[in-house]
Design a protein around this motif. Structure first.
Motif, PDB file in Angstrom:
ATOM      1  N   ARG A   1     -19.744  29.381  13.631  1.00 15.77           N
ATOM      2  CA  ARG A   1     -18.330  29.747  13.579  1.00 15.77           C
ATOM      3  C   ARG A   1     -17.494  28.779  14.412  1.00 15.77           C
ATOM      4  O   ARG A   1     -16.444  28.302  13.968  1.00 15.77           O
ATOM      5  N   HIS A   2     -17.979  28.469  15.608  1.00 12.74           N
ATOM      6  CA  HIS A   2     -17.253  27.541  16.470  1.00 12.74           C
ATOM      7  C   HIS A   2     -17.154  26.169  15.797  1.00 12.74           C
ATOM      8  O   HIS A   2     -16.081  25.551  15.780  1.00 12.74           O
ATOM      9  N   GLU A   3     -18.243  25.690  15.241  1.00 12.21           N
ATOM     10  CA  GLU A   3     -18.247  24.384  14.588  1.00 12.21           C
ATOM     11  C   GLU A   3     -17.264  24.353  13.417  1.00 12.21           C
ATOM     12  O   GLU A   3     -16.497  23.395  13.260  1.00 12.21           O
TER      13      GLU A   3
ATOM     14  N   THR B   1     -17.123  13.570  16.936  1.00 17.19           N
ATOM     15  CA  THR B   1     -18.270  14.478  16.902  1.00 17.19           C
ATOM     16  C   THR B   1     -19.536  13.668  17.120  1.00 17.19           C
ATOM     17  O   THR B   1     -19.786  12.710  16.376  1.00 17.19           O
ATOM     18  N   ILE B   2     -20.319  14.023  18.136  1.00 25.07           N
ATOM     19  CA  ILE B   2     -21.562  13.316  18.421  1.00 25.07           C
ATOM     20  C   ILE B   2     -22.646  14.304  18.839  1.00 25.07           C
ATOM     21  O   ILE B   2     -22.354  15.413  19.284  1.00 25.07           O
ATOM     22  N   ASP B   3     -23.882  13.871  18.696  1.00 27.69           N
ATOM     23  CA  ASP B   3     -25.049  14.543  19.264  1.00 27.69           C
ATOM     24  C   ASP B   3     -25.587  13.585  20.311  1.00 27.69           C
ATOM     25  O   ASP B   3     -26.025  12.484  19.972  1.00 27.69           O
ATOM     26  N   ILE B   4     -25.533  13.957  21.589  1.00 23.02           N
ATOM     27  CA  ILE B   4     -25.854  12.987  22.642  1.00 23.02           C
ATOM     28  C   ILE B   4     -27.328  12.584  22.655  1.00 23.02           C
ATOM     29  O   ILE B   4     -27.695  11.627  23.339  1.00 23.02           O
ATOM     30  N   SER B   5     -28.176  13.289  21.902  1.00 20.58           N
ATOM     31  CA  SER B   5     -29.586  12.905  21.831  1.00 20.58           C
ATOM     32  C   SER B   5     -29.815  11.760  20.846  1.00 20.58           C
ATOM     33  O   SER B   5     -30.896  11.169  20.818  1.00 20.58           O
ATOM     34  N   GLU B   6     -28.812  11.465  20.040  1.00 16.10           N
ATOM     35  CA  GLU B   6     -28.971  10.434  19.023  1.00 16.10           C
ATOM     36  C   GLU B   6     -28.676   9.051  19.578  1.00 16.10           C
ATOM     37  O   GLU B   6     -27.792   8.870  20.433  1.00 16.10           O
TER      38      GLU B   6
ATOM     39  N   GLN C   1     -22.451   4.782  22.825  1.00 13.95           N
ATOM     40  CA  GLN C   1     -21.628   3.673  22.351  1.00 13.95           C
ATOM     41  C   GLN C   1     -20.472   4.184  21.471  1.00 13.95           C
ATOM     42  O   GLN C   1     -19.353   3.674  21.538  1.00 13.95           O
ATOM     43  N   ALA C   2     -20.750   5.212  20.668  1.00 13.75           N
ATOM     44  CA  ALA C   2     -19.701   5.801  19.829  1.00 13.75           C
ATOM     45  C   ALA C   2     -18.606   6.422  20.697  1.00 13.75           C
ATOM     46  O   ALA C   2     -17.406   6.300  20.389  1.00 13.75           O
ATOM     47  N   LEU C   3     -19.012   7.070  21.789  1.00 12.63           N
ATOM     48  CA  LEU C   3     -18.041   7.661  22.702  1.00 12.63           C
ATOM     49  C   LEU C   3     -17.192   6.578  23.356  1.00 12.63           C
ATOM     50  O   LEU C   3     -15.963   6.701  23.441  1.00 12.63           O
ATOM     51  N   MET C   4     -17.828   5.523  23.833  1.00 17.09           N
ATOM     52  CA  MET C   4     -17.091   4.449  24.484  1.00 17.09           C
ATOM     53  C   MET C   4     -16.085   3.805  23.526  1.00 17.09           C
ATOM     54  O   MET C   4     -14.949   3.510  23.905  1.00 17.09           O
TER      55      MET C   4
ATOM     56  N   VAL D   1     -13.725  15.708  22.130  1.00 16.10           N
ATOM     57  CA  VAL D   1     -15.099  15.349  21.780  1.00 16.10           C
ATOM     58  C   VAL D   1     -15.885  16.633  21.536  1.00 16.10           C
ATOM     59  O   VAL D   1     -16.014  17.474  22.435  1.00 16.10           O
ATOM     60  N   TYR D   2     -16.387  16.775  20.311  1.00 17.19           N
ATOM     61  CA  TYR D   2     -17.208  17.929  19.960  1.00 17.19           C
ATOM     62  C   TYR D   2     -18.674  17.515  20.005  1.00 17.19           C
ATOM     63  O   TYR D   2     -19.059  16.492  19.423  1.00 17.19           O
TER      64      TYR D   2
END
Length: 207
Positions: free
Chosen positions: A128-130, A145-150, A155-158, A66-67
């Motif tokens: 560079r890391h991305e 790939t997710i932004d946890i503030s969104e 739900q996408a992670l689950m 998970v990025y």
């Protein structure tokens, strides 16, 4: 032995996602500096995962990654605060942090660079890391790939992990502002010690 590796950089929500996954019943190590910590944990986040994901991919086949993304205008000042506190302890000879942690940060952020805390340096490190993560996982289905503030990021992670979730649930917002150690203060039976000892004592992988 498959694992879940959180390979976003520090200050992208690694503590928040770690706590969320504890709540799902996973054994979680937020940072791991010994072989045994990796053996004991189902989920490992932060250092050295963000620098060592290719080696960990080889060691733990069929794992998921998970990025975590974060708006650079928010990530940079947060990372500057973190590195200001960490910098003396990251020094190769005198810093008291784990050698694994120091190596991971040095590899990703060039911690001995005099420009370490500048916006330009940190922006370059982040991008560079991305780019390296995107290139490594091209054509694969084992990276989320997710932004946890969104909205709906939890739900996408689950879904990625094959779990069900409350449609209204959101990630906990931890390590706000100048806080950098909420993981230590968080109590849970499934937390795995980053320095766990096992048959090889506190040795790390030889790769």
């Amino acid at each position: 032995m498959s694992k879940i590796f959180i390979i976003g950089l520090p200050r992208t929500g690694t503590t928040s996602i770690s706590v969320a996954l504890l709540g799902c019943g996973f054994k979680v190590a937020h940072t791991a500096f010994t072989k045994q910590a990796f053996v004991l944990a189902d989920v490992i986040s932060d250092a050295p995962c963000f620098s060592d994901y290719p080696q960990l991919d080889a060691l733990f086949p069929d794992s998921k990654f998970v990025y975590l993304q974060r708006d650079l205008t928010k990530w940079i000042p947060s990372m500057q605060r973190l590195l200001s506190k960490m910098a003396p302890h990251l020094l190769p000879k005198t810093g008291h942090f784990s050698p694994v942690l120091k190596r991971s940060f040095a590899q990703t952020f060039a911690t001995e660079d005099p420009q370490l805390l500048t916006e330009s340096h940190l922006t370059a490190c982040y991008l560079r890391h991305e780019q390296q993560v995107e290139a490594y996982f091209t054509g694969r289905q084992d990276l989320l790939t997710i932004d946890i503030s969104e909205k709906n990021s939890l739900q996408a992670l689950m879904l990625f992990l094959g779990l069900t979730s409350d449609k209204q649930a959101q990630f906990p917002h931890l390590n706000k502002g100048t806080q950098v150690a909420n993981w230590k203060a968080y109590k849970h039976a499934n937390k795995i010690n980053s320095h766990s000892a096992g048959p090889d004592h506190r040795q790390f992988f030889d790769y």
